[in-house]
Structure formats: structure tokens, C-alpha cells
Write a protein that holds these residues in place. Sequence first.
Motif, mmCIF file in Angstrom:
data_model
loop_
_atom_site.group_PDB
_atom_site.id
_atom_site.type_symbol
_atom_site.label_atom_id
_atom_site.label_comp_id
_atom_site.label_asym_id
_atom_site.label_seq_id
_atom_site.Cartn_x
_atom_site.Cartn_y
_atom_site.Cartn_z
ATOM 1 N N ARG A 233 0.856 -1.178 0.000
ATOM 2 C CA ARG A 233 0.000 0.000 0.000
ATOM 3 C C ARG A 233 0.896 1.233 0.000
ATOM 4 N N ASN A 234 0.310 2.373 -0.279
ATOM 5 C CA ASN A 234 1.004 3.638 -0.124
ATOM 6 C C ASN A 234 0.579 4.237 1.209
ATOM 7 N N ILE A 235 1.538 4.718 1.985
ATOM 8 C CA ILE A 235 1.215 5.225 3.318
ATOM 9 C C ILE A 235 1.555 6.705 3.436
ATOM 10 N N THR A 236 0.805 7.383 4.280
ATOM 11 C CA THR A 236 1.073 8.777 4.628
ATOM 12 C C THR A 236 1.119 8.871 6.147
ATOM 13 N N PHE A 237 1.554 9.994 6.640
ATOM 14 C CA PHE A 237 1.780 10.124 8.074
ATOM 15 C C PHE A 237 1.077 11.336 8.688
ATOM 16 N N ASN A 238 0.649 12.265 7.860
ATOM 17 C CA ASN A 238 0.147 13.531 8.388
ATOM 18 C C ASN A 238 -1.026 13.364 9.345
ATOM 19 N N ILE B 113 3.707 14.113 -1.407
ATOM 20 C CA ILE B 113 3.668 12.665 -1.199
ATOM 21 C C ILE B 113 2.708 11.982 -2.184
ATOM 22 N N ALA B 114 1.816 12.744 -2.797
ATOM 23 C CA ALA B 114 0.965 12.160 -3.839
ATOM 24 C C ALA B 114 1.781 11.818 -5.084
ATOM 25 N N ASN B 115 2.835 12.586 -5.341
ATOM 26 C CA ASN B 115 3.692 12.332 -6.497
ATOM 27 C C ASN B 115 4.819 11.353 -6.185
ATOM 28 N N TYR B 116 5.282 11.376 -4.936
ATOM 29 C CA TYR B 116 6.336 10.466 -4.492
ATOM 30 C C TYR B 116 5.855 9.772 -3.221
ATOM 31 N N PRO B 117 4.936 8.833 -3.358
ATOM 32 C CA PRO B 117 4.369 8.187 -2.170
ATOM 33 C C PRO B 117 5.379 7.272 -1.471
ATOM 34 N N TRP B 118 5.084 6.995 -0.197
ATOM 35 C CA TRP B 118 5.865 5.988 0.550
ATOM 36 C C TRP B 118 5.238 4.645 0.201
ATOM 37 N N GLU B 119 5.936 3.856 -0.644
ATOM 38 C CA GLU B 119 5.370 2.637 -1.205
ATOM 39 C C GLU B 119 5.937 1.394 -0.510
ATOM 40 N N ILE B 120 5.084 0.698 0.208
ATOM 41 C CA ILE B 120 5.496 -0.504 0.925
ATOM 42 C C ILE B 120 6.055 -1.563 -0.033
ATOM 43 N N PHE C 223 21.446 -7.250 8.660
ATOM 44 C CA PHE C 223 20.503 -6.666 7.697
ATOM 45 C C PHE C 223 19.920 -5.365 8.235
ATOM 46 N N ALA C 224 19.679 -4.419 7.348
ATOM 47 C CA ALA C 224 18.912 -3.214 7.662
ATOM 48 C C ALA C 224 18.341 -2.663 6.362
ATOM 49 N N ALA C 225 17.209 -1.974 6.465
ATOM 50 C CA ALA C 225 16.587 -1.332 5.293
ATOM 51 C C ALA C 225 16.086 0.038 5.702
ATOM 52 N N HIS C 226 16.141 0.973 4.764
ATOM 53 C CA HIS C 226 15.755 2.350 5.102
ATOM 54 C C HIS C 226 15.405 3.105 3.820
ATOM 55 N N ARG C 227 14.413 3.963 3.895
ATOM 56 C CA ARG C 227 14.082 4.863 2.785
ATOM 57 C C ARG C 227 14.572 6.251 3.150
ATOM 58 N N SER C 228 15.358 6.844 2.260
ATOM 59 C CA SER C 228 15.778 8.231 2.456
ATOM 60 C C SER C 228 15.893 8.912 1.108
ATOM 61 N N PHE C 229 15.605 10.192 1.079
ATOM 62 C CA PHE C 229 15.648 10.978 -0.151
ATOM 63 C C PHE C 229 14.871 10.284 -1.266
ATOM 64 N N LEU C 230 13.744 9.654 -0.843
ATOM 65 C CA LEU C 230 12.749 9.035 -1.714
ATOM 66 C C LEU C 230 13.228 7.726 -2.327
ATOM 67 N N THR C 231 14.385 7.237 -1.898
ATOM 68 C CA THR C 231 14.980 6.021 -2.444
ATOM 69 C C THR C 231 14.937 4.903 -1.411
ATOM 70 N N TYR C 232 14.611 3.712 -1.879
ATOM 71 C CA TYR C 232 14.482 2.539 -1.007
ATOM 72 C C TYR C 232 15.770 1.728 -1.086
ATOM 73 N N VAL C 233 16.350 1.442 0.084
ATOM 74 C CA VAL C 233 17.625 0.741 0.125
ATOM 75 C C VAL C 233 17.579 -0.341 1.200
ATOM 76 N N ALA C 234 18.040 -1.529 0.852
ATOM 77 C CA ALA C 234 18.258 -2.590 1.829
ATOM 78 C C ALA C 234 19.718 -3.000 1.752
ATOM 79 N N CYS C 235 20.278 -3.336 2.905
ATOM 80 C CA CYS C 235 21.712 -3.591 2.993
ATOM 81 C C CYS C 235 21.966 -4.837 3.833
ATOM 82 N N VAL C 236 22.867 -5.682 3.365
ATOM 83 C CA VAL C 236 23.353 -6.820 4.139
ATOM 84 C C VAL C 236 24.872 -6.706 4.220
#
Length: 762
Positions: free
Chosen positions: A569-574, A589-596, A624-637
Motif C-alpha cells: 500500500r502507499n502510506i502517509t503520516f500527516n 507525497i501524492a507524487n512520491y508516495p511511501w510505497e510498501i 541486515f537493515a533497510a531504510h528509505r531516504s531521499f525518496l529512495t528505497y535501500v536494503a543492505c546486508v
Amino acid sequence: MKVISPFEKNTDAVASEIFRASRRDFLKVGSLLAGGLVLGVSIFSCNEKGKKIATLAPNVYLRITSAGEVIIIAHRSEMGQGIRTSLPLVIADELGADWSKVQIVQAEGDEKKYGNQNTDGSFSIRMFYKPMREAGAIAKLLLMQAAAKKWQVPVEECDTANGQVVHKKSNKQLGFGELVDAANLLPVPLAASVKLKDRSRFNMIGKATPIVDLHDIVSGKAVFGIDAVTEGMKVAVIKRCPVVGGSVKSFNDTKARSIPGVIKVIAIKGAGLPATLTKPLSGVAVIAENTWAAIKARDLLEVEWDLGPNATYDSAKQIEELKLEVAKNGTVRRKRGDFNAAKSGAKKVIEHTYVAPHLAHATLEPPCALAVVKNGTCEVWACTQNPQGARDAIAEALGFSAEKVKINVTLLGGAFGRKSKPDFMLEAAILAKESGLPIKVQWTREDDIHHDYHHALSVQRIVATIDHDNKLSGWNHHIAYPSISATEDISVVQPSDGELALGASDFPYNAPAIQIETHDAKSHMRIGWLRSVRNIPQAFAITTMLDEVAEARGMDAVANAIDLLGEDRNITFNQELVKTTYPNYGEDIANYPWEISRMKGVIQRVAKESGWGKTMPKGSALGFAAHRSFLTYVACVVEVQVDANNKITIPSVHYAVDCGTAVNTDRIKSQFEGGAQFSASFALKSAITLKNGQVEQNNFDGYQIIRMPESPKEIHVHIIESDAQPTGIGEPPVPPFTPALCNAIYAAIGKRIYTLPIDLSA
């Protein structure tokens, strides 16, 4: 001057249009653009209905000469991220240019000519990707129309490739240079009416293109700020007040003037408090014929300081004070459900406090700037990320209009946000005006570490609750750190919305009760943004705690993350934020949603590529860790080995990244490789401490960064194929690396990390 943080909300929507440059435009940007087919890209703001309300400025000019050369003005600063390559290649690919004939020219800093040039916040590609494509497509169409007219064929039968227009049926060809005069007579179509290339036909976008500066850099021909010279140039170094907010009471320069080559000694009046992002520090400058004489003379200056109100600041004491502070109730900034009820009914409660120190940017090229002031004008050569901000600040300091100040942007030997501040350029301009000489201000490494706009220390307490159904039932995150905003306003003691939204207030995981609280933390130094900003400590705390949540639930860390993310889903926080907004890195956030789904995608990809779950030898493990920042989704091992002497080795790192459309995979991989090294330094080595208001570290012997034997041995970057809008790349590699490393260490030797840098002997 208003200073806008690169991660705050942009209140105006922006759009773009392409125009043919006029004679007046030629005069503005010089003879470089005279002749041939010249197009400009103009960015403008618009209201919520999309109606144009204000033209900001042409940002890029594209010129095609009669010789077939394609000249593109690059208006962003190049600091190794490859922006002088990546934006022009977007134009060139859409145009069908011969890349070997593309010339890239660095723009000076001028808002009226080039619009927003602040190269911060990982937004250059996402802001200009579409306008660059449109500029290339319009130029292509004009050239095809000119060729079609000459050949008397339908324009639809034409295409471009390798700097030529080709008639597909007859295979006739005409070079771009042969068509520019005819193309210049045609009307420029609206961008919206021009069809862009299908992704399947990209020749460079989505592929690896080496940076255009590569040869000059490796051969020593490239000009960085430290390389700038001009006739009659003198060198200045400055003895600055060792405590932020202090000032010069008096000084004796008798001994300093005895050094051969010393020309003048000049006091600089600093900003005092607030220190601000756009003013120099108080100090005494030595101007000499060469750097060595200037440094030797500075060492002999006898300065009496008024150290000001920060003279008693002790960073270790502040950390202890903030540990007590975050144990209390704070200011609620996000609230979902009833955390107290979740805690009282929990089967398990996990609570830890996470500490991260002050950090320095420590760019390998220290700040430096060359300034010439004469006849009521000022010209500067500098390694700056924000030439327009510097231009405005210099104009104000000198009492000039901005039009009388010219900023020449050199290559930057590292930046990480430090060189978006103009203080070192102001010093050069002020001294040039005062002395009447061309002045190059050179910072030493000690200057750089002592007088940085430091990344602020952080203390966070997280309480996570597990219910009787083995679900995460509550998440309570307490946060305290000096805010960047306090550098402009010393009364600010709480994180801004933008800082909090870098991983904390946008916590995406499912829990019936979520409560984010902030606490007062006073600033005693110059605080600035550093690569990935508050994502660094917030991701460290959040994703190491999530690893403990997984363990408490008896789950694999990757499976735990997927489970907690919930359904796609797409999530918002406001709707859950309290007296707080969610800036979403300046984008709607409508143009760059937080996309699960995209976060799950990178997690699943990195698990597959890294061999997550495989059996490891004793003392070795994956984290392992994962994080979204600057609209980019990143996972790291991260793979780690810890020997009997607690020596940490990092054999491999795997990243999975979803940055939308990948423009230049060469730069994406390089940014992630560098980001892993950057974050490894913070995890293992780096810390700034202050006592009596003064930084205790002097050089790389005290403020340490990783050396080659300590760095990750292999770094694998797996890019998710996507046709979504491009997002940031420079900063997203940093946040997930450190917690992945910490989680790997725990898996290897059973020791949790709550304080950075990592000390296994503690």
C-alpha cells in the motif's frame, strides 16, 4: 538571506518549458552560446491548478553548432557524484547525439541565468530529469523537421543517431551541424506535444557512462578549488576563535610579521551568536606570499579571545544530560493508538538508549576560495555546492549588489554538505577587499576539523513492546539532538519537521501504538547538514532495535521486516502527526508516495543476492537493515568477521536499491561504494568531542576515518529495474550500512551496539 535546508518542504510546485535563446540570452551567458541552435530550459513555479505564476530562470542551455558539436551548460556542482555527466547524458540520449562530440561547460553561480544551483539534498536528477529529456527531444524534433523539409519526406520517417538525422527508408543522413541553420527558423514546439523516447531505445540512460572529468582527474589536470590561481595572488590563513560565538578581544602580530613573506595581518569580525550558515567566524588572518609563510606566521600570532557563552560546553556531559532527558516524557510529534496501554499489556518490553557523537565532514579537499575585488566588483573561484547562496552572502558582506559578484565553480574534492556553506568564500572576499590584493584563503585540516558545521550528536531512547500474540504492539521513540535550525536561531532546541522526517516520524512499520517524542537539546556549535543528515542516527537506532524485535519474536530479521511492513500500500503520516508536517524531502507525497511494495522489493532482492540465511563460520555473520531516504528505497546486508582480539573485518556488503529510473548506473554503483566506506568510518572510527567549548580532535590522527585495510572488501550494488520517477542517490547508501554492520556483529559474537563509534572492548 533565507537559508533553506535541502530536506525541507518545497511549498511551490514546479514545471518547465523549453525556449529558443534570444540575443539577450547570448549576452547574459557570453559568447559561448552565440550561433547555432540554442535552447534554454526554464523552470517555473505554479499554483495547485498547475497555472504558471513565476518564472524562476533558465537552468540549462543546449547549443548545437554548425560543426555538429553539442554544448551543454552544467549548472550543478560536481563533487564526484557525476552530475556534470548524468544530466547532460539525459539530453544527449534523448537528442541522439554523438557523446564524443558533447562538450560540457560549468556554469557560474547566477540565479538569474541558471535558476536553482544548490547541489544538496540528492535532488538534481529528480528535479531535472524530465526537463533535460524534453530539451533533447525538442532539439531532436527541430532537426528532424529541418531534414524532412530538405528531403521532402514525412518527419515521422526520420530519426536521430550518433549526431545525425537519418531517413529510415532511404538511409539518407545529415549531420546535426548541417541542419542547425534551418532548424533555427522553425517554431519551438511545446514540451507537452513532443513524444519522448521509449525506454527500450535508450542508449545511455540506464547504462554505465564514465564521468566526463575522469581523465583530467586521474591525470592531475582537473581544477579543484585548491588549484585555483590568478596573477598576483596572495595566500591567507586564519586563526579563528576556538569556541563558536567567541570573538577577538585583542591581538599582537609582532612575531608573526617577522616571518619572511608576510604582507598583512587583518582581523575578521565574526557573526557571534547565532553563528549562522552564511557568516564567517571571528579571527585574525595572516596574508603572505605563500602558504607556508602564512601558516608559520599564524602560529606566532598572540590573540586574546572573548570565548563567549559556549566556553564551558562539554559534549560528554551533554550526552549524559540528554540520556536523562530522553528518559522523561517529551513533546509528542506523532501518535497512533495508546502506547501506555500497549506497554502495560505487553508480554515483552525492550528498551534501549542509542548514542551517536558529533561528526565532521572531513572532505579530503579542505575548504578554500580565491577572491579578487576591484573596481566595485568581486570574482571568486571556489569549490562550492551553493554558488548562488555564496554570491548573495558575499554581496551582502561587501555592500555590493549581487550582479557585481561572480562565482566560478571548480570541481569539489568531496563536499557532503559542508561546501554548501559560504563562510570560507566570505573570508576570501572580505580579505581581498580589505587588502586590495587577490586573496586565496586556504583552510588546513586542523581548521577544517575544528571549525566545521558539525553533524550534531544524538541521544535516542526506543521502547518496543511485544504482545501475547507475538506481534509488535507498541513503538515509543524518544529523540534529542541539537537542531540545524539552532545555527540560525539559538532559541531552537527541538528537531525541525524536516529533521524528524528523516526516518523517525515516517516510521513505516505496523504497530497499533506508535508514539514519537522529542526533547530539548541546546546547540553549542555550528550545526550543518551532512550526507544523509539525521537519517544517520535515526536509522541506526530504529533498525538495530528492529533486529532485537525480530529476535524477541523468534523471527528471522528479514522475515520480521516484511511482516511488519504489512500489505502492499502507499502510506502517509500527516493524520498521525502532532504539530508536525511531513516534508517528504520537498516533494508532494501524492507524487512520491511511501510505497510498501518497493521497500519489500529491495529487502527481498538483497536477501537473495547476499545469500541471507546461509550458514556462517564461527565469528562471522550477516546483518541486515533497510531504510528509505531521499525518496529512495535501500536494503543492505553486511558480512562481518570478528576475531578473538575483537578485530572487525568486513568481507562483503550487498545493497539493493530502488531509485526509480536509473540514469547512470556507473555513478549509482560508485555512490553506493563510497557510501559504504563513508558510513563505515562513522560506525568504526569517527567522533568529534568538545571540552571547554573546543574541538579536541586536530587531524586524521584524532578524527579517524577508515583506511584501506579496514574498508569493506567487496561491495555489490543491485539496482532494481524501474520506470518510476528518478530519486536521490548521493545520500541513501549511508543510513542502512551502520545498523546492518551492528546487527551482523551481534549475530557473530552476541554483542549489541548502542553507542557509536563501535567499541567492542566496552
